[in-house]
Design an enzyme around this catalytic site. Structure first.
Site, short mmCIF file in Angstrom:
data_model
loop_
_atom_site.label_atom_id
_atom_site.label_comp_id
_atom_site.label_asym_id
_atom_site.label_seq_id
_atom_site.Cartn_x
_atom_site.Cartn_y
_atom_site.Cartn_z
N LYS A 83 -9.15 0.31 13.82
CA LYS A 83 -7.89 0.48 14.02
C LYS A 83 -7.30 1.42 14.90
O LYS A 83 -7.96 2.50 15.25
CB LYS A 83 -7.25 1.18 12.68
CG LYS A 83 -6.35 0.31 11.89
CD LYS A 83 -5.98 0.96 10.52
CE LYS A 83 -4.69 0.60 10.02
NZ LYS A 83 -4.42 1.38 8.81
O1 G3P Z 1 -1.62 1.00 6.02
C1 G3P Z 1 -0.64 2.02 6.51
C2 G3P Z 1 -0.24 2.77 5.14
O2 G3P Z 1 -1.21 3.51 4.69
C3 G3P Z 1 0.84 3.76 5.56
O3 G3P Z 1 1.53 3.87 4.41
O4 G3P Z 1 3.08 4.82 2.82
O5 G3P Z 1 1.90 6.31 4.55
O6 G3P Z 1 3.64 4.81 5.10
P1 G3P Z 1 2.64 4.93 4.27
#
Ligand code: G3P
Length: 215
Positions: A83
């Site tokens: 990534k």
């Molecule tokens: O896959 C990306 C994700 O982990 C981000 O999630 O909830 O931190 O915006 P969040």
């Protein structure tokens, strides 16, 4: 639409994978940090549990360092997808890694233009962050629709992973918008299976069964 688990927690991953619905895992530096375990140990354990792609993020920001990190990560398992955040140095890295046969997932995507650039550079996946778009009072679903239709129209092989999923409705909307994959936290996966009428129905069936001569 395929379902990936967005987690670095081995217990969650084991449980979710045992449901038979998970075909990959995504992690990020924040999720890994929450685990208080050795980074490589976490990743290798995820690789043991899950049959499918496992996204692991680099922390370098220069092309050279990204490639170095990516080569190291990819050497751990053929399941690993590297990534990279969508910045110019990462586009260069994606191009080079693509030629080396190392799979990439362009992350922190917030516009269709970023997805087009990542796809043209040769990214295997792009990860638009739905929840974080909601956080700034915007709607991420049209973005997924645009990406899915543009990549589909030009027959680009890059797959759209709807990420930063915060609730079950995000999953349905992402599926309707044409995301190839939704990467879902374990909490939301649990919410997806729950329905009060299912629980009421099970209890009623069991009560009726007990009342009958079968019990
Ligand atoms: O896959 C990306 C994700 O982990 C981000 O999630 O909830 O931190 O915006 P969040």
């Amino acid at each position: 639409m395929e379902i990936y688990l967005d987690s670095a927690n081995l217990e969650e991953i084991k449980e979710a994978y045992s449901w038979g619905v998970i075909s990959g895992v995504t992690t990020n530096p924040s999720l890994i940090s929450q685990e208080n375990r050795d980074f490589k140990e976490i990743v290798l354990n995820i690789c043991k549990i899950v049959e499918g792609f496992i996204s692991v993020e680099v922390i370098s920001l220069s092309t050279r360092e990204m490639i170095k990190e990516a080569e190291e990560l990819a050497s751990w398992s053929s399941k690993i997808v590297v990534k990279v955040p969508i910045i110019p140095s990462a586009l260069k890295a994606i191009k080079i890694l693509n030629k080396q046969g190392i799979k990439t997932n362009a992350t922190l995507i917030f516009s269709a233009n970023q997805a087009i650039l990542a796809a043209r550079a040769g990214a295997n996946f792009v990860s638009p962050f739905l929840g974080r778009i909601d956080d700034i009072s915007w709607d991420g679903i049209p973005l997924i629709k645009d990406m899915a239709s543009i990549l589909g129209y030009y027959k680009l092989p890059t797959q759209v992973i709807a990420a930063s999923i915060r609730h079950p409705l995000h999953v349905i909307e992402a599926a309707k918008a044409g995301a190839n994959i939704a990467t879902i936290p374990f909490r939301v996966l649990n919410q997806m299976i729950k329905h009060p009428l299912t629980e009421i129905g099970i209890n009623k069936f069991l009560e009726d069964w007990k009342k009958s001569s079968h019990s």
